[in-house]
Design a protein around this motif. Structure first.
Motif, PDB file in Angstrom:
ATOM      1  N   UNK A 291       0.841  -1.199   0.000  1.00 48.29           N
ATOM      2  CA  UNK A 291       0.000   0.000   0.000  1.00 48.29           C
ATOM      3  C   UNK A 291       0.876   1.249   0.000  1.00 48.29           C
ATOM      4  N   UNK A 292       0.326   2.333  -0.519  1.00 46.04           N
ATOM      5  CA  UNK A 292       1.087   3.578  -0.639  1.00 46.04           C
ATOM      6  C   UNK A 292       0.402   4.703   0.135  1.00 46.04           C
ATOM      7  N   UNK A 293       1.188   5.458   0.882  1.00 46.63           N
ATOM      8  CA  UNK A 293       0.647   6.583   1.630  1.00 46.63           C
ATOM      9  C   UNK A 293       0.363   7.747   0.676  1.00 46.63           C
ATOM     10  N   UNK A 294      -0.877   8.205   0.668  1.00 54.29           N
ATOM     11  CA  UNK A 294      -1.279   9.346  -0.162  1.00 54.29           C
ATOM     12  C   UNK A 294      -0.847  10.646   0.500  1.00 54.29           C
ATOM     13  N   UNK A 295      -1.039  10.716   1.810  1.00 52.61           N
ATOM     14  CA  UNK A 295      -0.712  11.922   2.561  1.00 52.61           C
ATOM     15  C   UNK A 295      -1.209  11.775   3.985  1.00 52.61           C
ATOM     16  N   UNK A 296      -1.032  12.834   4.776  1.00 43.64           N
ATOM     17  CA  UNK A 296      -1.437  12.745   6.169  1.00 43.64           C
ATOM     18  C   UNK A 296      -1.882  14.085   6.722  1.00 43.64           C
ATOM     19  N   UNK A 297      -2.583  13.995   7.844  1.00 44.48           N
ATOM     20  CA  UNK A 297      -2.972  15.152   8.640  1.00 44.48           C
ATOM     21  C   UNK A 297      -2.337  14.942  10.007  1.00 44.48           C
ATOM     22  N   UNK A 298      -1.662  15.962  10.510  1.00 38.88           N
ATOM     23  CA  UNK A 298      -0.935  15.877  11.776  1.00 38.88           C
ATOM     24  C   UNK A 298      -1.355  17.078  12.625  1.00 38.88           C
ATOM     25  N   UNK A 299      -2.097  16.831  13.717  1.00 38.92           N
ATOM     26  CA  UNK A 299      -2.668  17.923  14.510  1.00 38.92           C
ATOM     27  C   UNK A 299      -2.325  17.733  15.992  1.00 38.92           C
ATOM     28  N   UNK A 300      -1.801  18.765  16.649  1.00 36.90           N
ATOM     29  CA  UNK A 300      -1.583  18.667  18.093  1.00 36.90           C
ATOM     30  C   UNK A 300      -2.909  18.521  18.848  1.00 36.90           C
ATOM     31  N   UNK A 301      -2.941  17.619  19.817  1.00 42.68           N
ATOM     32  CA  UNK A 301      -4.144  17.458  20.632  1.00 42.68           C
ATOM     33  C   UNK A 301      -4.492  18.755  21.352  1.00 42.68           C
ATOM     34  N   UNK A 302      -3.469  19.526  21.714  1.00 44.74           N
ATOM     35  CA  UNK A 302      -3.702  20.813  22.390  1.00 44.74           C
ATOM     36  C   UNK A 302      -4.529  21.746  21.499  1.00 44.74           C
ATOM     37  N   UNK A 303      -4.229  21.792  20.199  1.00 42.03           N
ATOM     38  CA  UNK A 303      -5.006  22.633  19.280  1.00 42.03           C
ATOM     39  C   UNK A 303      -6.463  22.192  19.232  1.00 42.03           C
TER      40      UNK A 303
END
Length: 175
Positions: free
Chosen positions: A95-107
């Motif tokens: 499988x290939x990674x298309x992309x990601x979302x990375x968000x701080x829990x604090x935000x």
């Protein structure tokens, strides 16, 4: 309480609940059907995966819920993050990674409550790969005698120690 008994430690915990709703305008493959699924993790912990959407191509409907019990003090730091990776399901070559979302829990904790939020799916630092829609909730803060299964700061600290150990070992071998 006797002189040899230790006081019990109380942990302040909360449940972090996330519902992945859908993604839109993902960059797809040109000559075949794009089958997409997502993986969700907190601070590099075990990834929980959605079922593969085989019908909606580059606009997958995910409808997936996940819950993590976390130490509430971990949410106060920007190093505690939720990472959502989107993948193409492929028959050959993995499988290939298309992309990601990375968000701080604090935000997420500091944000005003909304029924859902949308974030750009990124691949690398500049390339936008579409939009991901999800909802989330921090449960009721409670005291417990058991340490939550995810102590995020400890995980991050352990990762730093591991990296420092590898650098130290390679420097010792080179020297």
């Amino acid at each position: 309480m006797g002189c040899c008994s230790k006081p019990k430690t109380k942990w302040v915990c909360t449940d972090f609940k996330i519902t992945l709703i859908s993604a839109t305008d993902l960059k797809g493959r040109k000559f075949s059907t794009t089958k997409v699924y997502a993986g969700v993790s907190i601070c590099g912990g075990a990834e929980k995966q959605t079922p593969v959407d085989t019908e909606n191509g580059t606009n997958p409907t995910l409808n997936f819920n996940a819950i993590w019990p976390i130490d509430d003090s971990d949410v106060q730091h920007y190093c505690s993050r939720v990472v959502i990776k989107l993948y193409w399901k492929r028959r050959f070559f993995g499988d290939r990674c298309i992309g990601q979302v990375d968000v701080p829990l604090k935000d997420l904790r500091d944000r005003a409550p909304k029924p859902y939020v949308e974030y750009h799916v990124s691949r690398g630092s500049k390339v936008k790969q579409g939009t991901l829609k999800f909802s989330y909730d921090f449960g009721v803060i409670r005291d417990t005698d058991e340490k939550p299964s995810y102590s995020l700061i400890k995980r991050a600290f352990d990762g730093v120690i591991a990296i420092v150990s590898v650098i130290t070992c390679s420097a010792a071998l080179d020297g």
